[in-house]
Write an enzyme that holds these catalytic residues in place. Structure first.
Site, PDB file in Angstrom:
ATOM      1  N   SER A 108       0.724  -1.094  -0.342  1.00  0.00           N
ATOM      2  CA  SER A 108       0.419   0.029   0.355  1.00  0.00           C
ATOM      3  C   SER A 108       0.921   1.354  -0.085  1.00  0.00           C
ATOM      4  O   SER A 108       2.248   1.152   0.171  1.00  0.00           O
ATOM      5  CB  SER A 108      -0.677   0.145   1.189  1.00  0.00           C
ATOM      6  OG  SER A 108      -1.644   1.253   1.640  1.00  0.00           O
TER       7      SER A 108
ATOM      8  N   TYR B 239      -1.184  -0.460  10.366  1.00  0.00           N
ATOM      9  CA  TYR B 239      -1.721  -1.252   9.540  1.00  0.00           C
ATOM     10  C   TYR B 239      -0.727  -0.601   8.577  1.00  0.00           C
ATOM     11  O   TYR B 239       0.724  -1.420   7.784  1.00  0.00           O
ATOM     12  CB  TYR B 239      -3.244  -0.691   8.996  1.00  0.00           C
ATOM     13  CG  TYR B 239      -3.141  -0.888   7.354  1.00  0.00           C
ATOM     14  CD1 TYR B 239      -3.599  -1.739   7.251  1.00  0.00           C
ATOM     15  CD2 TYR B 239      -3.138  -0.191   6.078  1.00  0.00           C
ATOM     16  CE1 TYR B 239      -3.559  -2.719   6.015  1.00  0.00           C
ATOM     17  CE2 TYR B 239      -3.441   0.062   4.995  1.00  0.00           C
ATOM     18  CZ  TYR B 239      -3.311  -1.552   4.673  1.00  0.00           C
ATOM     19  OH  TYR B 239      -4.069  -1.681   3.456  1.00  0.00           O
TER      20      TYR B 239
ATOM     21  N   LYS C 161       2.500  -3.068   5.834  1.00  0.00           N
ATOM     22  CA  LYS C 161       2.620  -2.634   4.580  1.00  0.00           C
ATOM     23  C   LYS C 161       4.191  -2.366   4.276  1.00  0.00           C
ATOM     24  O   LYS C 161       4.955  -2.526   3.256  1.00  0.00           O
ATOM     25  CB  LYS C 161       1.692  -1.472   3.678  1.00  0.00           C
ATOM     26  CG  LYS C 161       0.378  -2.277   3.919  1.00  0.00           C
ATOM     27  CD  LYS C 161       0.202  -3.095   3.191  1.00  0.00           C
ATOM     28  CE  LYS C 161      -1.284  -3.690   3.540  1.00  0.00           C
ATOM     29  NZ  LYS C 161      -1.588  -4.949   2.982  1.00  0.00           N
TER      30      LYS C 161
END
Length: 253
Positions: A145, A158, A162
């Site tokens: 991401s 999160y 990534k």
């Protein structure tokens, strides 16, 4: 000579998180390009509907990629169904916490890393073992991401996962090159999926996303699938360790 056609004829691919969104679009693109595709998701119902809509070249398997045993079973199921696996797309992800990084609890932290990092690694290890036993080339595409490349307020842990995926991609690409196994990643920007709904359905947050994106819009899932298809195919035979950013220009703004 390597083919310049972006085709996956005679290839077998596993795509995780394939019941909707980016994973579903990638699975459909792979099948349309000639691959047999094993679609995995934690719940069987959604992924079965997608597989049935694709046809006999698709097979649904229930697998919670945050559990190592499910990762082992998933690769075995793909081999039993189609005889081999050539391609893996690690797409399944979770983001159970939205807020200041400093306030996340240990349970949400552990769940995020188990699915987003450990699950990717476990599936890669199973596929590599299989490919080495066959002395076969392979391609692995990890869905990262843009949040792994830039600051990600309210999504800090999160984003850490990534960034870990991008690092993992580079190291494994280096280590597995001698086995003709390519490892690449794609880093989508904001995409119209249920996963991103918290942001995209909030007018204030959506306005910030559009302000940061030169193309002034978010992507549709099928706009991400093309990148995965290219990296999985022989058209990218000299590409490994790369992270293909697909973000409407967000990271250059």
């Amino acid at each position: 000579m390597p083919s310049t056609n972006i085709r996956l004829d005679n290839k077998v691919a596993i795509v995780t998180g394939a019941s909707r969104g980016i994973g579903e679009s990638i699975a459909r693109a792979f099948a349309e390009s000639g691959a047999n595709v094993v679609l995995a998701s934690r719940k069987i119902d959604g992924v079965t509907k997608v597989a049935e809509s694709i046809g006999p070249s698709a097979h649904a398997v229930a697998a919670h990629t945050g559990r190592q045993g499910d990762c082992v079973t998933l690769v075995q199921a793909a081999i039993e169904k189609f005889g081999k696996v050539d391609i893996l797309v690690n797409n399944a992800a979770t983001n159970p916490y939205f807020g200041p990084m400093i306030d996340i609890d240990e349970g949400a932290w552990d769940k995020t890393f188990e699915v987003n990092v450990k699950g990717y690694y476990w599936l890669i290890r199973e596929l590599v073992t299989h490919l080495r036993a066959r002395e076969a080339a392979g391609s692995i595409v990890n869905v990262a991401s843009v949040s792994g490349l830039i600051a990600a307020p309210a999504q800090g842990v999160y984003a850490m996962t990534k960034a870990s995926i991008i690092s993992m991609t580079k190291t494994l690409a280096y280590e597995l090159a001698a086995n003709s196994i390519r490892v690449n990643a794609i880093a989508p920007g904001f995409v119209d999926t249920r996963f991103a709904a918290t942001i995209l359905k909030n007018d204030m947050l959506l306005g910030e996303v559009l302000r940061m994106t030169p193309m002034n819009r978010y992507a549709q899932p099928n706009e991400i699938a093309g990148g995965a298809l290219y990296l999985a195919s022989d058209a990218s035979s000299y590409v490994t360790g790369h992270t293909l950013v697909i973000d409407g220009g967000m990271t250059i703004a």
